[in-house]
Scaffold this motif. Sequence first.
Motif: not given
Length: 224
Positions: A151-153, A191-202, A204-206, A208-213
Amino acid sequence: MMMFKRYHGTRSISLQKSPLYINELELNLRRYHGLEKIGSERDRVTMRRLMEFTYLMEGVPSPPPYRYSAVLNVVSMLPQELEFEEILRIARELMSKYYDLRPEDLERDTIFENYVRYAYNYVRYFGRGVREKIEIKKSTLDAINSFIEAINPDMSPDEMQNIAFEVAKKFEVPPKEFFSTIYLAVLGQPQGPRLGPLISRLGVQRFKEILMRSLEERRTFGEG
């Protein structure tokens, strides 16, 4: 109150484990209000008595629409030299995107401010400390790493959502398992909101940082 009620003869208490206690309180709030199932009628009665004792018979509040573990994730990734008010501002901004809430509602939410303060003090004294482990199969971790790389911005929310399904299929990981692992790492719930929109709101880079950490600190490998 719940922590001390449960302490007698059954458990030791550690401030370093306070995130786990808050997670337990949140779980029982959801169970009390029928938002999550509980095993048996006996367990349900015991839980209800425990929660009513915890809130001194003054009424058990509804659970907040966010999780403390997600707040702790956000606070722990921010520079520790920031003042509390700045951390609170950033936490409101990010958590409103996590849970699709209005930032102005979080400004009036005293529970949210308390959560941020708990997390702020916790990180200052214990670092990222004791967190609930996430059991993850190697195939699921490989799929998530592939998703992170893919994924990318420039992608739309729908494109990222489709890639998530494609990656899960490629690595033969059930979609439910794939998504729930990501939600546990990022939101502290399966569970959570649809993943794509969640990533878009948050962002992409942020994301990734939260998930990987979170996965680096909390993962424990299961079979598969």
